[in-house]
Design a protein around this motif. Structure first.
Motif, PDB file in Angstrom:
ATOM      1  N   TRP A 111       0.834  -1.208   0.000  1.00 34.38           N
ATOM      2  CA  TRP A 111       0.000   0.000   0.000  1.00 34.38           C
ATOM      3  C   TRP A 111       0.875   1.268   0.000  1.00 34.38           C
ATOM      4  O   TRP A 111       0.537   2.255  -0.644  1.00 34.38           O
ATOM      5  N   LEU A 112       2.026   1.197   0.699  1.00 34.57           N
ATOM      6  CA  LEU A 112       2.931   2.345   0.724  1.00 34.57           C
ATOM      7  C   LEU A 112       3.641   2.493  -0.617  1.00 34.57           C
ATOM      8  O   LEU A 112       3.911   3.601  -1.069  1.00 34.57           O
ATOM      9  N   GLY A 113       3.923   1.361  -1.256  1.00 38.77           N
ATOM     10  CA  GLY A 113       4.466   1.411  -2.601  1.00 38.77           C
ATOM     11  C   GLY A 113       3.509   2.107  -3.548  1.00 38.77           C
ATOM     12  O   GLY A 113       3.914   2.952  -4.356  1.00 38.77           O
ATOM     13  N   ILE A 114       2.234   1.776  -3.453  1.00 43.36           N
ATOM     14  CA  ILE A 114       1.208   2.423  -4.275  1.00 43.36           C
ATOM     15  C   ILE A 114       1.188   3.921  -4.005  1.00 43.36           C
ATOM     16  O   ILE A 114       1.138   4.747  -4.928  1.00 43.36           O
ATOM     17  N   ALA A 115       1.234   4.297  -2.734  1.00 42.06           N
ATOM     18  CA  ALA A 115       1.181   5.711  -2.362  1.00 42.06           C
ATOM     19  C   ALA A 115       2.344   6.497  -2.966  1.00 42.06           C
ATOM     20  O   ALA A 115       2.151   7.578  -3.531  1.00 42.06           O
ATOM     21  N   THR A 116       3.556   5.946  -2.862  1.00 41.56           N
ATOM     22  CA  THR A 116       4.715   6.676  -3.382  1.00 41.56           C
ATOM     23  C   THR A 116       4.719   6.704  -4.908  1.00 41.56           C
ATOM     24  O   THR A 116       5.118   7.708  -5.509  1.00 41.56           O
ATOM     25  N   ILE A 117       4.265   5.631  -5.524  1.00 43.22           N
ATOM     26  CA  ILE A 117       4.194   5.614  -6.990  1.00 43.22           C
ATOM     27  C   ILE A 117       3.181   6.648  -7.473  1.00 43.22           C
ATOM     28  O   ILE A 117       3.378   7.285  -8.518  1.00 43.22           O
ATOM     29  N   LEU A 118       2.128   6.871  -6.709  1.00 44.07           N
ATOM     30  CA  LEU A 118       1.162   7.914  -7.072  1.00 44.07           C
ATOM     31  C   LEU A 118       1.792   9.302  -6.974  1.00 44.07           C
ATOM     32  O   LEU A 118       1.420  10.209  -7.727  1.00 44.07           O
ATOM     33  N   VAL A 119       2.742   9.470  -6.061  1.00 45.78           N
ATOM     34  CA  VAL A 119       3.483  10.734  -5.998  1.00 45.78           C
ATOM     35  C   VAL A 119       4.321  10.892  -7.263  1.00 45.78           C
ATOM     36  O   VAL A 119       4.374  11.970  -7.863  1.00 45.78           O
ATOM     37  N   SER A 120       4.964   9.809  -7.679  1.00 43.95           N
ATOM     38  CA  SER A 120       5.749   9.848  -8.920  1.00 43.95           C
ATOM     39  C   SER A 120       4.865  10.166 -10.115  1.00 43.95           C
ATOM     40  O   SER A 120       5.234  10.969 -10.986  1.00 43.95           O
ATOM     41  N   LEU A 121       3.690   9.537 -10.163  1.00 43.43           N
ATOM     42  CA  LEU A 121       2.750   9.817 -11.253  1.00 43.43           C
ATOM     43  C   LEU A 121       2.267  11.256 -11.207  1.00 43.43           C
ATOM     44  O   LEU A 121       2.123  11.909 -12.244  1.00 43.43           O
ATOM     45  N   GLY A 122       2.001  11.762  -9.998  1.00 44.72           N
ATOM     46  CA  GLY A 122       1.587  13.154  -9.853  1.00 44.72           C
ATOM     47  C   GLY A 122       2.642  14.106 -10.374  1.00 44.72           C
ATOM     48  O   GLY A 122       2.333  15.096 -11.050  1.00 44.72           O
ATOM     49  N   ASN A 123       3.897  13.800 -10.087  1.00 42.44           N
ATOM     50  CA  ASN A 123       4.997  14.616 -10.598  1.00 42.44           C
ATOM     51  C   ASN A 123       5.088  14.549 -12.114  1.00 42.44           C
ATOM     52  O   ASN A 123       5.343  15.552 -12.784  1.00 42.44           O
ATOM     53  N   THR A 124       4.868  13.356 -12.661  1.00 42.78           N
ATOM     54  CA  THR A 124       4.939  13.183 -14.107  1.00 42.78           C
ATOM     55  C   THR A 124       3.887  14.032 -14.812  1.00 42.78           C
ATOM     56  O   THR A 124       4.183  14.728 -15.792  1.00 42.78           O
ATOM     57  N   VAL A 125       2.659  13.987 -14.313  1.00 40.89           N
ATOM     58  CA  VAL A 125       1.576  14.782 -14.898  1.00 40.89           C
ATOM     59  C   VAL A 125       1.871  16.277 -14.752  1.00 40.89           C
ATOM     60  O   VAL A 125       1.702  17.054 -15.703  1.00 40.89           O
ATOM     61  N   ALA A 126       2.322  16.677 -13.563  1.00 38.43           N
ATOM     62  CA  ALA A 126       2.592  18.096 -13.314  1.00 38.43           C
ATOM     63  C   ALA A 126       3.692  18.619 -14.231  1.00 38.43           C
ATOM     64  O   ALA A 126       3.551  19.680 -14.849  1.00 38.43           O
ATOM     65  N   HIS A 127       4.778  17.868 -14.325  1.00 40.10           N
ATOM     66  CA  HIS A 127       5.913  18.339 -15.131  1.00 40.10           C
ATOM     67  C   HIS A 127       5.639  18.251 -16.630  1.00 40.10           C
ATOM     68  O   HIS A 127       6.073  19.114 -17.397  1.00 40.10           O
ATOM     69  N   ALA A 128       4.923  17.210 -17.047  1.00 42.62           N
ATOM     70  CA  ALA A 128       4.697  17.029 -18.479  1.00 42.62           C
ATOM     71  C   ALA A 128       3.617  17.956 -19.024  1.00 42.62           C
ATOM     72  O   ALA A 128       3.698  18.395 -20.176  1.00 42.62           O
ATOM     73  N   PHE A 129       2.626  18.273 -18.201  1.00 41.69           N
ATOM     74  CA  PHE A 129       1.492  19.035 -18.701  1.00 41.69           C
ATOM     75  C   PHE A 129       1.240  20.349 -17.946  1.00 41.69           C
ATOM     76  O   PHE A 129       1.258  21.424 -18.542  1.00 41.69           O
ATOM     77  N   VAL A 130       1.008  20.267 -16.646  1.00 38.14           N
ATOM     78  CA  VAL A 130       0.571  21.437 -15.882  1.00 38.14           C
ATOM     79  C   VAL A 130       1.580  22.582 -15.965  1.00 38.14           C
ATOM     80  O   VAL A 130       1.233  23.710 -16.338  1.00 38.14           O
ATOM     81  N   PHE A 131       2.830  22.304 -15.621  1.00 34.35           N
ATOM     82  CA  PHE A 131       3.841  23.360 -15.617  1.00 34.35           C
ATOM     83  C   PHE A 131       4.087  23.929 -17.005  1.00 34.35           C
ATOM     84  O   PHE A 131       4.255  25.141 -17.175  1.00 34.35           O
ATOM     85  N   ASN A 132       4.113  23.040 -18.018  1.00 39.74           N
ATOM     86  CA  ASN A 132       4.363  23.515 -19.380  1.00 39.74           C
ATOM     87  C   ASN A 132       3.202  24.339 -19.925  1.00 39.74           C
ATOM     88  O   ASN A 132       3.411  25.336 -20.610  1.00 39.74           O
TER      89      ASN A 132
END
Length: 216
Positions: A111-132
């Motif tokens: 469950w903690l692995g899932i939680a941290t991977i969701l942080v990684s996914l959140g960063n991916t979305v933010a950097h790839a789309f939101v910030f740009n």
């Protein structure tokens, strides 16, 4: 009175992370034959976090200025709302601890692995789309490691736990809300709670976008 040690960490936690990442890399290589595939992916996930932070704060380094200027339209992008104190807590306390525990506990806390991977996914979305999109750019500090590391690791993680039946409904019921909390409380809310326009925890000029740097 601020300690010298804490002042050093506020300015160099990402450099410390790079050093820790090197040690972890050597340990993972040494223990490679004794690690399960799941354990390996979680240790690599921790290493990807160190690499991501180095891109954001050292190699490119303009992440703090970009967040403050682009996301918050700050007139003080070197200190508000994100400052060096907040970045230490968000990245080292929340980030390092959660990713390390996810790797160390491994299958005992998927469950903690899932939680941290969701942080990684959140960063991916933010950097790839939101910030740009908000910054009208094609690249921002942290985007390369998001695409090259966070994205593939996240994909392989979910494929692994699904195909090998490692995950339970309970893991998802705990892990998904925990991932949301890490993203929202551990990042967004911490920035809000620790913001201070009069703070002394100021980023150096190299951490700002070029157009916001003061001439020497």
């Amino acid at each position: 009175m601020e300690t010298t040690g804490m002042d050093f960490l506020r300015k160099h936690w990402f450099d410390v992370g790079a050093g820790v990442g090197l040690v972890v890399s050597l340990w993972v290589y040494k223990e490679l034959d004794h690690l399960t595939t799941y354990q390996l992916i979680m240790w690599v996930s921790l290493l990807s976090l160190f690499a991501h932070q180095v891109e954001e704060y050292r190699l490119v380094g303009t992440f703090p200025g970009m967040v403050n200027k682009v996301m918050y339209q700050s007139a003080m992008p070197d200190r508000y709302p994100l400052n060096t104190n907040t970045s230490l807590y968000v990245n080292a306390l929340v980030g390092w601890v959660s990713y390390f525990l996810a790797a160390w506990l491994a299958e005992r806390a998927i469950w903690l692995g899932i939680a941290t991977i969701l942080v990684s996914l959140g960063n991916t979305v933010a950097h790839a789309f939101v910030f740009n999109v908000k910054g009208r750019t094609f690249y921002n500090a942290g985007m390369a490691t998001s695409w090259l590391l966070f994205g593939p690791i996240s994909y392989y993680f979910f494929m692994l736990i699904s195909q090998h039946h490692l995950v339970t409904c309970t893991d998802y019921l705990i892990g998904v809300p925990a991932g949301i909390l890490l993203n929202v409380v551990g990042i967004v809310k911490l920035i809000d709670w620790l913001k201070d326009p009069n703070t002394n925890y100021i980023f150096p000029q190299r951490c700002l976008l070029p157009e916001d740097r003061k001439p020497l």
